[in-house]
Design an enzyme around this catalytic site. Sequence first.
Site, short mmCIF file in Angstrom:
data_model
loop_
_atom_site.label_atom_id
_atom_site.label_comp_id
_atom_site.label_asym_id
_atom_site.label_seq_id
_atom_site.Cartn_x
_atom_site.Cartn_y
_atom_site.Cartn_z
N LYS A 29 0.81 -1.22 0.00
CA LYS A 29 0.00 0.00 0.00
C LYS A 29 0.84 1.27 0.00
CE LYS A 29 -4.06 -2.04 0.13
NZ LYS A 29 -5.02 -1.89 -0.97
N GLU A 63 -9.87 6.00 2.80
CA GLU A 63 -10.72 4.94 3.32
C GLU A 63 -9.81 3.77 3.66
OE1 GLU A 63 -9.98 5.26 0.19
OE2 GLU A 63 -9.43 3.20 -0.29
N SER A 72 1.64 -9.67 -1.01
CA SER A 72 1.33 -8.25 -0.92
C SER A 72 1.52 -7.65 0.47
CB SER A 72 -0.11 -8.00 -1.40
OG SER A 72 -1.02 -8.78 -0.65
C1 LIG Z 1 -1.80 -6.97 2.25
C2 LIG Z 1 -2.91 -6.60 1.35
N1 LIG Z 1 -3.02 -7.22 0.17
C3 LIG Z 1 -4.01 -6.93 -0.69
C4 LIG Z 1 -4.98 -6.02 -0.38
C5 LIG Z 1 -6.10 -5.80 -1.35
O1 LIG Z 1 -5.98 -4.64 -2.09
P1 LIG Z 1 -5.55 -4.65 -3.60
O2 LIG Z 1 -6.39 -5.66 -4.31
O3 LIG Z 1 -5.84 -3.25 -4.04
O4 LIG Z 1 -4.13 -4.99 -3.70
C6 LIG Z 1 -4.92 -5.33 0.85
C7 LIG Z 1 -5.94 -4.32 1.23
O5 LIG Z 1 -6.04 -3.84 2.30
C8 LIG Z 1 -3.85 -5.64 1.73
O6 LIG Z 1 -3.75 -5.03 2.92
#
Ligand SMILES: Cc1ncc(COP(=O)(O)O)c(C=O)c1O
Lengths: 401, 260
Positions: free
Chosen positions: A89, A111, A378
Site C-alpha cells: 500500500k 478509506e 502483498s
Molecule cells: C496486504 C494486502 N493485500 C491486498 C490487499 C487488497 O488490495 P488490492 O487488491 O488493491 O491490492 C490489501 C488491502 O487492504 C492488503 O492489505
Amino acid sequence: MELPDRNGYFGSFGGRFVPETLMSALQELDNSYQHCKDDPGYWEELYYYYNNYSGRPTPLYYAGRLTERYGKAKIYLKREDLNHTGAHKINNTLGQALLAKRMGKSRVIAETGAGQHGVATATVATLFGLECVIYMGEEDMKRQELNVFRMKLLGAKVIPVTSGSKTLKDATNEAMRDWVSNLETTHYIIGSVVGPHPYPALVRDFQAVIGSETRAQLLAATRKLPDYLLACVGGGSNAIGFFHHFLEDRQVQLIGIEAGGRDFDPGNHAASLSSGRPGVLHGSLSFLLQDQNGQVSPAHSISAGLDYPGVGPEHAYLKQSGRAKYAAVSDEEALQAFELLAESEGIIPALESAHALAYLEKLMPLTTGENIVAVCLSGRGDKDVAEVSSAFSVGQEVEKI
Amino acid sequence: MNAIDHKFALLKTGQRKGIITYLTAGDPDLQATEAIVLEMACRGVDMVELGVPFSDPVADGPVIQAASKRSLEKGVTLDGVLKLVGNLKSRIEIPLLLMSYYNPIFCYGLTKFIESASCSGVDGVIVPDLPLEESETFSRDLKKAGIHLIYFLAPTSSDERIKATVKRAGGFIYCVSVAGVTGARDDIPAQAHKLLKKVSSMTEVPLALGFGISSPEQVKSIGKRGSAVIIGSAIMKLVEQGGGREEITRRVGTFLEEFN
Ligand SMILES: Cc1ncc(COP(=O)(O)O)c(C=O)c1O
C-alpha cells in the site's frame, strides 16, 4: 495503445461517474498527475522515498521449501510484505502524498478496510506534514484493532463509519463525501485501482514498481520470464502493479485471485469478477456484486482487505479481453495457505496474500519442473494473527465435538 | 411541450419563484409517498422530485442517506417508483422528476428505462453521479422520448464545464449551493449567488438552486437569477419524525404553507 483512453476507459470499463462538484477536482488531479509523470524530478523524489524510507527494491525470494512441497514449478515470492508498514500500500500512498504536496493540499483523507492503507496513509501524512483523516467501517475497526491504534499513534484521526454495511465500501462513500466538502484543502488518497479516472491509472502506475522489479529480478536470477503470475484481488492494486510490466509478454499467464468467502451465495463472498455483473460504484464502471435491482450487495471475506463488492476497471477489461484469468478461493483455503507458508518458509503472510498462495493448490499440479510461478506476497500477516487464531480455535472446538 | 418547460414559462409570466420538493420514495412506504405528493400538489408546490433509494448515495448527507436506507428495507425498487409516478400522473398535473443514482438505471437497462419512464409520464430525470461526459447518448435518447435529463452545476464547475453544460441542458439546471452533500442549512452561501450570477449570464435555461434550502427567507434571498429552489433534506427530516401516514402528510403540508 496505452490504456486508459482520454476519458478514463479501459475498453468499456472505467470512466468518471461522480457528482458534478467533483469533476473539476478530478480534472485538477489528472492535470497535476500528467505534469508529474513527465517530470523526472518527481520520480527521483518518489524513488528516494521508495528506496530509503520504504526499503525498496523488495526481494524476490525463491521459496525452496514450498517448491519442494509441491515438487513442480519453481515458486518465487515478491516480498511486498517487507515494505515499511508491511504491505504494498505504501507504494501508492508515497506517490499520492507527493502529488498532494505538489498540488498545495494540506490535508489528506483515505478509506481503509484492513487498516493497511490507512496506516500507509497516516505514515506518509506524518512524513510530509499533512493533516490526516481516515474513514474506517465500524465492523473493520473491531476486526483490525491493532491497525486502528497504529493510525492514531501516527497522528491520524480515525472516523468510524456506521452507515450501510459498516465496511470498506461505506468507508469509501464517507471519504468521497468528505472530499466533496473539502476540495480546496484536501486530496483523497484512494487505496486501490478503483474510483473515477484518473485514480485507476495513477494508482496502477505507482504500484507498477512491483512488477518492474520482479521482471528484472527474475531475469537476473533465471534468465527467463515467469510462466504464471499470481496475486490476490481486492480492489486490485497489488495485482495490477504486479501484472503491468508483463502485459505485453503474452506467454506469461496472469491470474488474479478473489475472495470466495464462505460460499458463493450473495453476501458470503467478495468475488466481483468471478460472479458479479457490470455496474457503477464509487465513480467507475466495472464488475460489481449487486442484486437484480442494482443495489450493491454486501461482501464477505475473512480478510478485511478483500472485503469489497467492486473491483478496479482495468481488471474488468483484462478479464473481458482474456489477457488475465480470475479465480476465487475460500476463507478456509486461505487459512490453510496462511498456515502452510508460516510452517514451510517462516513467513506469515497477510490473509489477503494468503488467497494468492492458496491458489497454488490448484495451479501447481498443472505445472512442470521447468515452469516458474511468481506470487505477489502483498503484505505480512502480523495484523491477522488474532483473527486467524480465533478462526483456528473455533475450528478445533468443532473438531473436538 | 415538456411539462417542466411549460411550468417555467408560467413561473416567468407570473414572476414567481418555483418550489420544487424532493422526497425519497418509499419512506416510510410508497403509499405515504403518494399521499405526501398529493398534499404537495394541493399546497401549490410546482414540481416534485422523487428519489429512488440506493445502497450507496455518495452525494447525500445523513438525512437522505437514512431515508434511502429505510426505503430499501421496505423493498422499494426503481420499478415501484416508476409505477408510483404513473399513478400520480393520472391524478395531478405538476411535473414529476425522477432522481436516481446511475447504477439502478444502468442495471434496469437504459433503453427499457427510457421506455418505462416515458410510459409513466416522467418529465425529467436527475442522476447525481452521471456527469456531462458520461451522458451524451442517454440525454439524447431521453430527449427523444420527451424527457429532460437535468444537469448539475456546482460552485466548483469551471467556466469550460459551465459552457458545455448550458449547451446541452434542458428543463432547468440544478445549481448546487455548496461544494458538499445534501443537508439543510440556514443561509445561502456567497458561492451560490456567484454561481447563479455566472450561469445566468451564459444561458436562458432556468436555474434551480438546491442543497441546503430549508426556509422561506432563503427563497426570498436568492434574488432574480434563480427561477426555483429545491427543498430536500428539510422535508425528509419531517418525514423521519414518523407517526402515521396522515400525521406525516399533515406535518409536511404545514411546513410548506410558509412557502406560499
Ligand atoms: C496486504 C494486502 N493485500 C491486498 C490487499 C487488497 O488490495 P488490492 O487488491 O488493491 O491490492 C490489501 C488491502 O487492504 C492488503 O492489505
